[in-house]
Design a protein around this motif. Structure first.
Motif, PDB file in Angstrom:
ATOM      1  N   GLU A  80       0.801  -1.311   0.054  1.00  0.00           N
ATOM      2  CA  GLU A  80       0.061  -0.074  -0.018  1.00  0.00           C
ATOM      3  C   GLU A  80       0.717   1.163   0.125  1.00  0.00           C
ATOM      4  OE1 GLU A  80      -0.489  -2.515   2.242  1.00  0.00           O
ATOM      5  OE2 GLU A  80      -2.259  -3.523   1.249  1.00  0.00           O
ATOM      6  N   THR A  81       2.013   1.356   0.757  1.00  0.00           N
ATOM      7  CA  THR A  81       2.885   2.437   0.957  1.00  0.00           C
ATOM      8  C   THR A  81       3.602   2.678  -0.387  1.00  0.00           C
ATOM      9  OG1 THR A  81       2.909   2.176   3.346  1.00  0.00           O
ATOM     10  CG2 THR A  81       4.697   3.585   2.144  1.00  0.00           C
ATOM     11  N   VAL A  82       4.004   1.682  -1.050  1.00  0.00           N
ATOM     12  CA  VAL A  82       4.728   1.422  -2.610  1.00  0.00           C
ATOM     13  C   VAL A  82       3.681   2.408  -3.377  1.00  0.00           C
ATOM     14  CG1 VAL A  82       5.356   0.517  -4.231  1.00  0.00           C
ATOM     15  CG2 VAL A  82       6.150  -0.495  -2.099  1.00  0.00           C
ATOM     16  N   ARG A  83       2.458   2.070  -3.309  1.00  0.00           N
ATOM     17  CA  ARG A  83       1.635   2.773  -4.192  1.00  0.00           C
ATOM     18  C   ARG A  83       1.417   4.130  -3.817  1.00  0.00           C
ATOM     19  NH1 ARG A  83      -0.881  -2.379  -4.196  1.00  0.00           N
ATOM     20  NH2 ARG A  83      -2.332  -2.073  -2.484  1.00  0.00           N
ATOM     21  N   TYR A  84       1.373   4.554  -2.491  1.00  0.00           N
ATOM     22  CA  TYR A  84       1.346   5.615  -2.118  1.00  0.00           C
ATOM     23  C   TYR A  84       2.573   6.534  -2.627  1.00  0.00           C
ATOM     24  CZ  TYR A  84       1.876   9.906   0.995  1.00  0.00           C
ATOM     25  OH  TYR A  84       2.076  11.128   1.460  1.00  0.00           O
ATOM     26  N   LEU A  85       3.559   6.004  -2.798  1.00  0.00           N
ATOM     27  CA  LEU A  85       4.708   6.790  -3.275  1.00  0.00           C
ATOM     28  C   LEU A  85       5.072   6.774  -4.451  1.00  0.00           C
ATOM     29  CD1 LEU A  85       7.395   4.957  -0.614  1.00  0.00           C
ATOM     30  CD2 LEU A  85       6.401   7.346  -0.488  1.00  0.00           C
ATOM     31  N   GLU A  86       4.345   6.018  -5.349  1.00  0.00           N
ATOM     32  CA  GLU A  86       4.309   5.961  -6.934  1.00  0.00           C
ATOM     33  C   GLU A  86       4.186   7.560  -7.340  1.00  0.00           C
ATOM     34  OE1 GLU A  86       1.590   3.208  -8.352  1.00  0.00           O
ATOM     35  OE2 GLU A  86       2.906   1.550  -7.818  1.00  0.00           O
ATOM     36  N   ASN A  87       3.115   8.288  -6.773  1.00  0.00           N
ATOM     37  CA  ASN A  87       2.773   9.531  -7.154  1.00  0.00           C
ATOM     38  C   ASN A  87       3.400  10.726  -6.220  1.00  0.00           C
ATOM     39  OD1 ASN A  87       1.311   8.705  -9.553  1.00  0.00           O
ATOM     40  ND2 ASN A  87      -0.177   7.697  -7.820  1.00  0.00           N
ATOM     41  N   TYR A  88       4.054  10.211  -5.211  1.00  0.00           N
ATOM     42  CA  TYR A  88       4.595  11.198  -4.376  1.00  0.00           C
ATOM     43  C   TYR A  88       5.094  12.407  -4.897  1.00  0.00           C
ATOM     44  CZ  TYR A  88       6.912  13.473  -0.475  1.00  0.00           C
ATOM     45  OH  TYR A  88       7.501  14.473   0.198  1.00  0.00           O
ATOM     46  N   ARG A  89       4.731  13.398  -4.512  1.00  0.00           N
ATOM     47  CA  ARG A  89       5.419  15.011  -4.621  1.00  0.00           C
ATOM     48  C   ARG A  89       5.299  15.745  -3.238  1.00  0.00           C
ATOM     49  NH1 ARG A  89       8.952  14.639  -8.267  1.00  0.00           N
ATOM     50  NH2 ARG A  89       9.043  16.880  -8.341  1.00  0.00           N
ATOM     51  N   PHE A  90       6.276  16.421  -2.933  1.00  0.00           N
ATOM     52  CA  PHE A  90       6.110  17.020  -1.677  1.00  0.00           C
ATOM     53  C   PHE A  90       5.160  18.282  -1.916  1.00  0.00           C
ATOM     54  CE2 PHE A  90       7.584  20.762   0.841  1.00  0.00           C
ATOM     55  CZ  PHE A  90       7.466  20.282   2.232  1.00  0.00           C
ATOM     56  N   SER A  91       4.097  18.443  -1.097  1.00  0.00           N
ATOM     57  CA  SER A  91       3.164  19.370  -1.374  1.00  0.00           C
ATOM     58  C   SER A  91       3.063  20.321  -0.159  1.00  0.00           C
ATOM     59  CB  SER A  91       1.650  18.790  -1.619  1.00  0.00           C
ATOM     60  OG  SER A  91       1.677  17.873  -0.428  1.00  0.00           O
ATOM     61  N   GLY A  92       3.821  20.294   0.704  1.00  0.00           N
ATOM     62  CA  GLY A  92       3.805  21.361   1.707  1.00  0.00           C
ATOM     63  C   GLY A  92       4.441  22.407   1.754  1.00  0.00           C
ATOM     64  N   SER A  93       4.804  23.203   2.835  1.00  0.00           N
ATOM     65  CA  SER A  93       5.541  24.367   2.536  1.00  0.00           C
ATOM     66  C   SER A  93       6.917  24.492   3.376  1.00  0.00           C
ATOM     67  CB  SER A  93       4.516  25.692   3.289  1.00  0.00           C
ATOM     68  OG  SER A  93       3.533  25.709   2.180  1.00  0.00           O
ATOM     69  N   ILE A  94       7.589  25.312   3.119  1.00  0.00           N
ATOM     70  CA  ILE A  94       8.989  25.356   3.700  1.00  0.00           C
ATOM     71  C   ILE A  94       9.333  26.982   3.699  1.00  0.00           C
ATOM     72  CG2 ILE A  94      11.273  24.669   3.891  1.00  0.00           C
ATOM     73  CD1 ILE A  94      10.866  22.487   2.206  1.00  0.00           C
ATOM     74  N   ALA A  95       9.342  27.296   4.857  1.00  0.00           N
ATOM     75  CA  ALA A  95      10.161  28.735   5.171  1.00  0.00           C
ATOM     76  C   ALA A  95      11.441  28.589   5.888  1.00  0.00           C
ATOM     77  CB  ALA A  95       9.162  29.555   6.118  1.00  0.00           C
ATOM     78  N   GLY A  96      12.195  29.563   5.680  1.00  0.00           N
ATOM     79  CA  GLY A  96      13.583  29.551   5.926  1.00  0.00           C
ATOM     80  C   GLY A  96      14.301  30.733   6.126  1.00  0.00           C
ATOM     81  N   TYR A  97      15.567  30.572   6.822  1.00  0.00           N
ATOM     82  CA  TYR A  97      16.714  31.657   6.551  1.00  0.00           C
ATOM     83  C   TYR A  97      17.212  31.706   5.224  1.00  0.00           C
ATOM     84  CZ  TYR A  97      17.014  32.430  11.648  1.00  0.00           C
ATOM     85  OH  TYR A  97      17.126  32.947  12.816  1.00  0.00           O
ATOM     86  N   ARG A  98      17.464  32.808   4.835  1.00  0.00           N
ATOM     87  CA  ARG A  98      18.285  32.878   3.202  1.00  0.00           C
ATOM     88  C   ARG A  98      19.472  32.226   3.383  1.00  0.00           C
ATOM     89  NH1 ARG A  98      17.751  38.724   0.625  1.00  0.00           N
ATOM     90  NH2 ARG A  98      19.041  37.431  -1.035  1.00  0.00           N
TER      91      ARG A  98
END
Lengths: 431, 431
Positions: A80-98
């Motif tokens: 099930e997790t292999v199937r989940y990973l097939e289409n995985y793209r990071f969809s979150g947000s990242i903020a940070g120091y320059r």
């Protein structure tokens, strides 16, 4: 297509993903924070680097057939997790120091807001990149301060992993180095490249004279001749004889450098070569560079100590869950209590307080607190709902990071520029 | 097609190539030797690693359109040299120590015989790979000796460059580690992978109990539960309650490990969990592992100190021209005389003298000298006129290197196994 970066990670990130998909916690929204509890080695400031590289690696963070086959065949995760990973793209947000920004204990260098599934599998890669690049950049900044206005070249590729070397050249340039010997850093990141010649060049030829003549014929009179293969005084005499009054430079890679540099300068001047530069390259670090400040040296080349972070090859940054939603969708600050390794819960903002252009405090406060006055905000968006800030990537990102670094380094109090071990130059305060 | 490795090199290798093509010396046959003048950090032996990686990188050492365009546009070399590089393939020969072999000062780890053109442009890449991987393997061997029969896992990916981490996991396995957390090392090199869970797993859930229940449900009762997020004694009690009598293990990542391990063992035994293993992972190096020898610890996880070579992140190996043909085709031994950095001219052979299966001397002698008796030959062909020994590459090469390392480590005298700083365990002699 670039190779996938998705398996450059610890196995437990994937098994935690697997277990969280089973129990439903994979979908809880989380805030992870990347920060350092302290500065390595009694350094007075850290230099954050790697953000631009991380964004590029994030684009290539996908599970292709080879990666999925490995996870399936080795039973790292369930089907099930292999199937989940097939289409995985990071969809979150990242903020940070320059990239190129300074940091202090507790500075939230990256803040990742995403589902647990999205955020947990970035942990290892984000830490690898920032721990390596920040360690190099921090050492490089100290060397750059010690070198003052003299050009400073990075030449350590041979003493580092072949890919680490490229990243090190990039980080050193961001933190003030002038150039690198690493061609791939030139091609990929736009870092200026330079080089002289090796001892093998002299030994290849029937005489030092033949070697020098050939080098000048090929590279022109502005080239730098390596004069210590046999005897330095003889090498300098021959270099001037062959290179003429406009010979660009001589390089010295051995011996007691303050003494040798003075002798070579005196000899060059006596021969009328006042404009021929002296480059020294023998086992330099920030202390050796500082010790040569009063010597007639025109430029430095640094190898081993740069690529190994001058005694501190990793920055010791960690990636910790600081807040998450509960079953009802309410945000809960969380923190571990393990001895000497505790963390502070809750999402944070960060600011640098300035008094007349001089930095005085690193302010790290809850994200919902009012922004302080007389302070520069340090956190900006790098990834917004999966969309990556392209301006921070590539050669343009490197140039911007270097300019930013040199600008903010100028804000530091004078005591921050000393090389000896001490406390952080700015206190980290909560308001 | 794999990315080219040809620009992971110092600019001066290419400018020397350029100048040598102009003056004709590019076609002189040369012997370059890769060796260490001393062992870093008072180590008693070195472990040579990276040869199998280098052979793979050599296959990808070609100048494609992107590499050539950079060299042309940046005027690194002349147009004639760009054309020469279009069809470049290494056509020389490389002999060397097997991967996993021990080495001592002066051991000729690699001997490259080729034209100057062929040999000079490999310098940086060969040094990058062997300096990095040998530094890690040398540190790993010491940790593996300290751990004895207890399993020893590599977990340092997050504290190293993301590609360096993969190479480090590979080198550690060759030098006796049992497994790695790095999935890419598993996929690419066949290194066994392992993992437990992070503190974020516990913090993600509404309670430690929820986290433990979910992990056991997902990974089975043989899993290892991380018990120090809040309170260790409470964590252990809960782990046993949830995991039952056949719980695989608990992991401790903080605190005074000898003390904590004894307390946890006593608690587990009291609860009847005699077979539940204790894994410790907090800032271990070879000295901390040795100090835990009498503690009830079942396995170790090592991170930062492994990937940073436990204080010596680079092996200090150099690549020097030792012989070349002159204009008439006669071989001439050559050596530089620079202070503290001299080399010994002439092509060399190497043997390890054994007395009743116990190593006594490292013999490094001229290649044309008679082979000594009671000695094992150390140099074998890796590349023959451009043909690469495929058996030394890939996962099979890694397995063979590990077996070889463990076999030859057993030949060392007992004094070689001590961790304190000292002289090399075997003297390097010339006959």
């Amino acid at each position: 297509m670039a190779p996938s970066t998705a398996l450059m990670t610890d196995r437990y990130e994937l098994t935690m993903l697997d277990a969280s998909l089973r129990d439903g916690s994979a979908h809880r929204r989380c805030v992870f924070e990347l920060f350092g509890r302290r500065l390595s080695g009694g350094r007075r400031f850290g230099v954050a680097a790697g953000q631009g590289r991380l964004l590029g690696l994030l684009r290539d963070f996908r599970f292709g057939e080879e990666e999925l086959a490995f996870l399936r065949d080795e039973r790292v995760v369930s089907d099930e997790t292999v199937r989940y990973l097939e289409n995985y793209r990071f969809s979150g947000s990242i903020a940070g120091y320059r990239e190129g920004e300074l940091y202090f204990p507790g500075s939230p260098l990256l803040t990742v807001e995403a589902t647990f599934a999205d955020a947990v599998i970035l942990e290892t890669l984000a830490l690898s990149v920032l721990n390596h690049d920040s360690a190099i950049a921090t050492a490089a900044a100290r060397m750059s301060i010690a070198a003052g206005d003299r050009p400073l070249a990075e030449m350590g590729s041979r003493r580092a992993h072949e890919h680490g070397a490229v990243a090190a050249a990039r980080a050193a340039y961001i933190a003030g180095f002038t150039a690198t010997s690493n061609l791939e850093a030139g091609r990929r990141w736009g870092v200026p490249t330079m080089g002289t010649a090796a001892h093998s060049w002299t030994l290849l030829h029937d005489s030092e004279e033949d070697a020098f003549r050939s080098q000048v014929a090929s590279l022109g009179e502005d080239t730098t001749l390596l004069v210590d293969t046999y005897d330095i005084a003889e090498g300098v005499r021959r270099a001037v004889e062959i290179g003429g009054p406009r010979l660009g430079g001589v390089r010295i890679d051995s011996g007691d450098l303050p003494l040798v540099a003075a002798e070579v300068r005196e000899q060059l001047d006596r021969l009328g070569n006042h404009d021929t530069r002296i480059t020294v390259t023998s086992d330099l670090d920030e202390y050796a560079i500082a010790a040569l400040a009063a010597s007639p040296v025109d430029s430095y080349g640094v190898g081993t100590s740069l690529v190994t972070g001058s005694g501190y090859p990793t920055a010791g940054l960690v990636y910790k869950l600081v807040a998450r939603e509960d079953a009802s969708g309410t945000w809960i600050p969380v923190a571990k209590k393990a001895q000497d390794k505790s963390s502070t819960g809750g999402r944070k903002s960060a600011f640098r307080r300035l008094e007349v252009d001089r930095a005085t405090e690193e302010i790290v406060c809850p994200a919902d607190a009012a922004a302080p006055t007389d302070a520069r905000t340090l956190v900006r968006t790098l990834v917004d709902g999966g969309d990556i800030d392209a301006a921070a990537e590539g050669a343009a990102g490197v140039r911007a990071a270097r300019e930013h670094h040199l600008r903010v380094r100028n804000e530091l109090p004078v005591r921050a520029l000393a090389l000896s071990k001490s406390d952080p130059a700015l206190p980290t305060v909560s308001a």
